[in-house]
Design an enzyme around this catalytic site. Structure first.
Site, short mmCIF file in Angstrom:
data_model
loop_
_atom_site.label_atom_id
_atom_site.label_comp_id
_atom_site.label_asym_id
_atom_site.label_seq_id
_atom_site.Cartn_x
_atom_site.Cartn_y
_atom_site.Cartn_z
N HIS A 214 0.81 -1.21 0.00
CA HIS A 214 0.00 0.00 0.00
C HIS A 214 0.85 1.27 0.00
CE1 HIS A 214 -3.39 2.62 1.55
NE2 HIS A 214 -4.03 1.87 0.69
N LYS A 216 3.25 4.36 -1.23
CA LYS A 216 3.21 5.27 -2.38
C LYS A 216 4.40 6.22 -2.24
CE LYS A 216 -1.42 4.89 -0.80
NZ LYS A 216 -1.86 3.80 -1.54
N ASP A 221 17.05 9.36 -8.49
CA ASP A 221 18.51 9.55 -8.51
C ASP A 221 19.15 9.35 -7.14
OD1 ASP A 221 18.36 10.09 -11.20
OD2 ASP A 221 18.55 12.27 -10.98
N HIS A 428 -8.65 11.40 0.76
CA HIS A 428 -7.80 10.21 0.86
C HIS A 428 -6.53 10.48 1.66
CE1 HIS A 428 -5.27 6.91 -1.13
NE2 HIS A 428 -6.33 6.26 -0.69
#
Length: 506
Positions: A214, A216, A221, A428
């Protein structure tokens, strides 16, 4: 336990008294010693030659060229390590920027505080990429056709997908770790990127921990970071309310978060199993007891990343639940939290279990220390209505006469003319702020997200008054929370939800 190949030398025991040696005894002894040394030398040479020809198996989790992103193919380290890491860290000038998505047709009050638009921040972050982009994501759905929708609000997601393809065309490595099975069964995003040379691994969290991946976040780099609530979904850019952070020019933190990406990466190989103990190269040097200390825009700052579930926390990594509880426990004035779901139970086990850990922490802060608690929870057409009795129970603790302040509101995003877009129009966000610290996470607040599901959190503290040109990170986050809390989209539990935009009607 492995036994040593040879035993440690033991000092010989000699009699307390010995007869005097004769000259020929000394010569014989010398010859014996020389002979023994010669035999040992020849044996050592033979053993070295034998071992030299035997291929040594890699340790668990050791990176192999065929299994890694292109930027790693010349060694077992990312392209920016180890030759350039020290030099880059010396050039670090860390900067943290709060980013958010405000759903279309959700105007905020004029002059109210705001963060950088998420879509803009993502595109800018990709523009900085020179070597590699590593993405940990729940699922991918960046185009309208992915969900059978023809809507202009998907254009930003489609532009992001095109930007990623352009990076691959410039020989910039793209590695994606995503959850398997996926919610986006009809999406072709990852197939399109893989055809252009992206490296994709699906992590079977259901088999490994009975959860999902879950998380994110991005690592660019080995120097720049994004993390927050937004999925790799066009709706996260234009139809869902999200919040996150981008950290620029901070290789210490970026390479620490990269270690969490690597836990996913090695678990994405066929037949991977969870190790009983993670190898040392996955260990973190930054945690709640020893956070990273650095300057963010010249401001003294401490920061660290947390992770869940415990099985994906190598040595030194603070568990996500522990980080949340620590931030709550240190608050003396207020705790403001904005989450999509709040359940003092499990959500995905049958039958559900009662799990009051976070609920108890909020109650203890309010009742035991007089901390002002505000909880802003999302509600949309897909919200589980069984959440609301728990929210009422928490608010029932409030007793102003006893200096106990607990308030709960529901944030409702009007659907308006966007009813053709499923699973959208909801808050959210997953963040918390106190007067001392800012916490930005990827998990909803129920037991499963901390015990079996992979997620990450970021805890940042800046010194008040140390930044003459602007507010601390925790002050900026507090302002964003209060903007939402006082908006017309936030409804108290004793109020009434407007329209048909939320399963709860007050």
């Amino acid at each position: 336990m492995l036994k040593p190949l040879w035993k440690a030398a033991v000092a010989p025991t000699w009699p307390c008294s010995m007869p005097p040696r004769r000259p020929w005894d000394r010569e014989a002894g010398t010859l014996q010693v020389l002979g023994a040394l010669a035999v040992l030398w020849l044996g050592s040479v033979a053993l070295i030659c034998l071992l030299w020809q035997v291929p040594r198996p890699p340790t668990w989790g050791q990176v192999q060229p065929k299994d890694v992103p292109r930027s790693w193919e010349h060694g077992s380290s990312p392209a920016w390590e180890p030759l350039e890491a020290e030099a880059r860290q010396q050039r670090d000038s860390c900067q943290l920027v709060l980013v958010e998505s405000i759903p279309q047709d959700l105007p905020s009050a004029a002059g109210s505080p705001s963060a950088q638009p998420l879509g803009q921040a993502w595109l800018q972050l990709l523009d900085t990429a020179q070597e590699s982009v590593h993405v940990a994501s729940y699922y991918w759905s960046l185009t309208g056709p992915d969900i059978g929708v023809n809507d202009s609000s998907s254009q930003l997601g489609e532009a992001l997908l095109q930007k990623l393809q352009q990076l691959l065309g410039r020989n910039i490595s793209l590695a994606v770790a995503t959850s398997s099975p996926t919610l986006a069964r009809t999406s072709t995003d990852l197939q399109v990127l893989a055809a252009r040379g992206a490296h994709v691994r699906q992590v079977p969290m259901g088999r490994l921990t009975r959860g999902v991946l879950h998380s994110k976040f991005w690592v660019v780099d080995g120097r720049h970071i994004y993390m927050g609530s937004a999925n790799m979904d066009w709706r996260s850019l234009t139809q869902v309310k999200e919040l996150g952070a981008v950290i620029y020019n901070c290789s210490h933190l970026a390479q620490d978060l990269e270690k969490t990406f690597q836990t996913y990466w090695v678990l994405g190989v066929p037949k991977a199993v969870l190790p009983k103990t993670w190898p040392q190269n996955f260990s973190s040097h930054f945690n709640r007891f020893q956070p990273f200390h650095g300057l963010f825009d010249g401001v003294p700052t401490t920061a660290y990343f947390s992770a869940s579930p415990p099985a994906l926390c190598p040595q030194g990594r603070t568990r996500d639940l522990e980080a949340l509880l620590a931030v709550m426990g240190s608050a003396q004035e207020f705790i403001y939290a904005s989450v999509m779901e709040y359940f003092p139970t499990t959500r995905f086990s049958h039958p559900p279990r009662y799990w009051p850990v976070l609920d108890n922490a909020l109650r203890a802060a309010a009742f035991g220390k007089g901390v002002r608690v505000r909880l802003l929870v999302g509600c949309g057409l897909n919200t589980d209505p069984t959440m609301f009795p728990y929210l009422r129970s928490l608010q029932a603790l409030s007793n102003p006469a006893a200096n106990v302040s607990v308030d709960v509101k529901v944030f409702i995003v009007p659907v308006g003319n966007h009813s053709n877009i499923p699973f959208s129009r909801v808050n959210h966000s997953k963040f918390m702020v106190t007067e001392k610290a800012a916490y930005i996470g990827t998990s909803n607040w129920s037991e499963d997200y901390f015990s079996s599901t992979a997620g990450v959190g970021l805890v940042v503290t800046q010194s008040p008054g140390a930044q003459p040109a602007g507010a601390t990170v925790q002050e900026q986050l507090r302002q964003l929370f209060e903007r939402d809390w006082s908006s017309r989209y936030a409804v108290g539990l004793d109020g009434q939800a407007p329209g048909q935009d939320c399963v709860w009607q007050g």
